[in-house]
Design a protein around this motif. Structure first.
Motif, short mmCIF file in Angstrom:
data_model
loop_
_atom_site.label_atom_id
_atom_site.label_comp_id
_atom_site.label_asym_id
_atom_site.label_seq_id
_atom_site.Cartn_x
_atom_site.Cartn_y
_atom_site.Cartn_z
N LEU A 52 0.83 -1.20 0.00
CA LEU A 52 0.00 0.00 0.00
C LEU A 52 0.86 1.26 0.00
CD1 LEU A 52 -2.71 -1.17 2.56
CD2 LEU A 52 -3.07 -0.75 0.12
N LEU A 53 1.95 1.26 0.76
CA LEU A 53 2.84 2.41 0.79
C LEU A 53 3.52 2.60 -0.56
CD1 LEU A 53 4.42 1.98 4.34
CD2 LEU A 53 2.92 3.84 3.59
N GLN A 54 3.94 1.50 -1.18
CA GLN A 54 4.56 1.60 -2.51
C GLN A 54 3.58 2.21 -3.52
OE1 GLN A 54 5.78 -2.42 -3.33
NE2 GLN A 54 7.76 -2.19 -2.31
N GLU A 55 2.31 1.78 -3.46
CA GLU A 55 1.31 2.29 -4.38
C GLU A 55 1.05 3.77 -4.13
OE1 GLU A 55 -1.50 2.06 -7.53
OE2 GLU A 55 0.12 0.72 -6.88
N ALA A 56 0.98 4.16 -2.85
CA ALA A 56 0.75 5.57 -2.52
C ALA A 56 1.90 6.44 -3.01
CB ALA A 56 0.58 5.72 -1.01
N GLN A 57 3.11 5.96 -2.82
CA GLN A 57 4.28 6.72 -3.26
C GLN A 57 4.35 6.79 -4.78
OE1 GLN A 57 7.19 4.44 -1.15
NE2 GLN A 57 6.73 5.40 0.83
N ALA A 63 1.40 12.73 2.58
CA ALA A 63 0.79 12.41 3.87
C ALA A 63 0.19 13.66 4.50
CB ALA A 63 1.84 11.81 4.81
N ASP A 64 -1.02 13.51 5.02
CA ASP A 64 -1.70 14.59 5.74
C ASP A 64 -2.28 13.97 7.02
OD1 ASP A 64 -2.94 16.90 6.54
OD2 ASP A 64 -4.63 16.72 5.15
N GLU A 76 2.96 9.22 9.43
CA GLU A 76 2.95 9.53 8.00
C GLU A 76 2.54 8.31 7.18
OE1 GLU A 76 6.15 11.53 6.18
OE2 GLU A 76 5.99 13.31 7.46
N GLU A 77 3.01 7.13 7.60
CA GLU A 77 2.64 5.91 6.86
C GLU A 77 1.14 5.67 6.95
OE1 GLU A 77 4.87 2.52 8.05
OE2 GLU A 77 6.68 3.14 6.97
N GLU A 78 0.56 5.83 8.16
CA GLU A 78 -0.87 5.64 8.33
C GLU A 78 -1.65 6.63 7.47
OE1 GLU A 78 -0.87 4.00 12.97
OE2 GLU A 78 -1.05 6.15 12.53
N ALA A 79 -1.18 7.88 7.42
CA ALA A 79 -1.87 8.90 6.64
C ALA A 79 -1.80 8.59 5.15
CB ALA A 79 -1.26 10.27 6.93
N LEU A 80 -0.65 8.10 4.69
CA LEU A 80 -0.51 7.75 3.27
C LEU A 80 -1.46 6.62 2.89
CD1 LEU A 80 3.34 7.88 2.55
CD2 LEU A 80 1.55 9.22 1.42
N ILE A 81 -1.53 5.59 3.73
CA ILE A 81 -2.40 4.44 3.45
C ILE A 81 -3.86 4.88 3.46
CG2 ILE A 81 -3.21 2.23 4.34
CD1 ILE A 81 -0.31 1.69 5.22
N LEU A 85 -6.43 4.63 0.25
CA LEU A 85 -7.70 3.91 0.30
C LEU A 85 -8.88 4.85 0.07
CD1 LEU A 85 -7.03 1.44 3.25
CD2 LEU A 85 -6.98 0.97 0.80
N ASP A 86 -8.77 6.08 0.55
CA ASP A 86 -9.85 7.04 0.32
C ASP A 86 -10.05 7.31 -1.17
OD1 ASP A 86 -10.43 7.30 2.98
OD2 ASP A 86 -9.37 9.20 3.27
N THR A 87 -8.96 7.23 -1.94
CA THR A 87 -9.09 7.49 -3.38
C THR A 87 -9.70 6.29 -4.11
OG1 THR A 87 -6.89 6.63 -3.94
CG2 THR A 87 -7.05 8.98 -3.34
N GLU A 88 -9.61 5.11 -3.50
CA GLU A 88 -10.07 3.89 -4.14
C GLU A 88 -11.45 3.43 -3.68
OE1 GLU A 88 -8.80 1.77 -6.51
OE2 GLU A 88 -7.36 3.37 -6.94
N MET A 89 -11.82 3.78 -2.44
CA MET A 89 -13.06 3.25 -1.88
C MET A 89 -14.25 4.14 -2.22
SD MET A 89 -11.83 0.60 -0.38
CE MET A 89 -10.53 0.63 -1.62
N ASP A 90 -15.38 3.50 -2.45
CA ASP A 90 -16.64 4.21 -2.64
C ASP A 90 -17.29 4.35 -1.27
OD1 ASP A 90 -19.09 5.22 -3.29
OD2 ASP A 90 -19.81 3.44 -4.36
#
Length: 265
Positions: A52-57, A63-64, A76-81, A85-90
């Protein structure tokens, strides 16, 4: 370090330090004589997090960190993940038909919280202290034998022996509802009927308890309009979890991973 028991975890060419997997292994259970089980569970969890981190990067996400409690923020890792997921989930709320269908399956599931009227006897200890815990357990087992021999003496035995302030009222704690006590104590309450005493002492962070259920008031079935927000939230969470798992499965299918067995889960 690379052994048959603890192989290196490599995700798309990125070798994950053994220290990372070892730290995660503390969050997973396994037989004490089979340390490889907890390690494999940890390796799978770390592999997913790494994917998930690789995909986000790769997507260039930033990270926010959000506040998750008073003065506590995501890493930062939790925020990136979360951002990924927020961009992918409906996250859309379920429609009325879906909510009504779930309600119609069994309205009895949706009830107001129960009320428990409870008494207990406490032999206090710090569960982290093995010697103190064993001593307190011997104490509560002796008191349990006295209660078993004469159940009507419960209040008297509590008054003379309990380490809780409730001893002044014969061990009575009054009415409790979900969330009013520690989880271990509440779990025991959920298995008791009115008039019953726990068959075995219950260990909590406060020590060993002998618990008597004095009365139970089951929560009434909620009307649809009252239960509706709870049902909607449950459906939304289920849908989110299903979508997240599908997204992870997609990443796993196209990844090169050694040291974990995600495709067998």
């Amino acid at each position: 370090m690379n052994t048959a028991l603890f192989p290196d975890l490599v995700v798309n060419g990125e070798t994950v330090p053994h220290t990372v997997v070892a730290a995660e292994a503390q969050n997973h259970t396994g037989p004490s004589d089979k340390p490889g089980i907890a390690w494999r569970k940890a390796a799978n969890a770390v592999a997913i997090r790494t994917l998930l981190l690789q995909e986000a990067q790769q997507r260039g996400l930033e990270a926010d960190p959000a506040e998750v409690g008073p003065g506590r923020f995501e890493t930062e890792e939790e925020a990136l993940i979360r951002g990924l997921l927020d961009t992918e989930m409906d996250g859309a709320a379920p429609d009325e038909e879906a909510i009504r269908t779930e309600w119609d399956r069994d309205p009895e599931r949706f009830r107001a919280p129960p009320l428990w009227e409870v008494s207990h006897i406490l032999c206090s200890c710090d569960p982290r202290d093995e010697a103190a815990t064993a001593k307190a357990k011997a104490c509560i087992e002796g008191l349990a034998a006295k209660v078993q021999a004469n159940p009507r003496a419960f209040a008297h035995i509590a008054t003379d022996n309990s380490d809780c302030g409730s001893k002044s009222s014969g061990g009575a704690l009054g009415q409790l509802g979900p969330g009013d006590t520690v989880p271990e104590f509440e779990d025991a309450l959920r298995g008791l009927k009115a008039g019953e005493i726990t068959a075995e002492p219950v260990l909590t962070r406060h020590g060993w308890h002998l618990i008597r259920m004095d009365a139970v008031a089951e929560g009434a079935v909620l009307p649809y309009e009252t239960a509706r927000p709870r049902i909607s939230d449950a459906i939304q969470k289920t849908n989110w979890a299903r979508q997240a798992q599908a997204f992870v499965n997609k990443l796993v299918a196209s990844a090169e991973i050694t040291g974990a067995d995600l495709r067998r889960e």
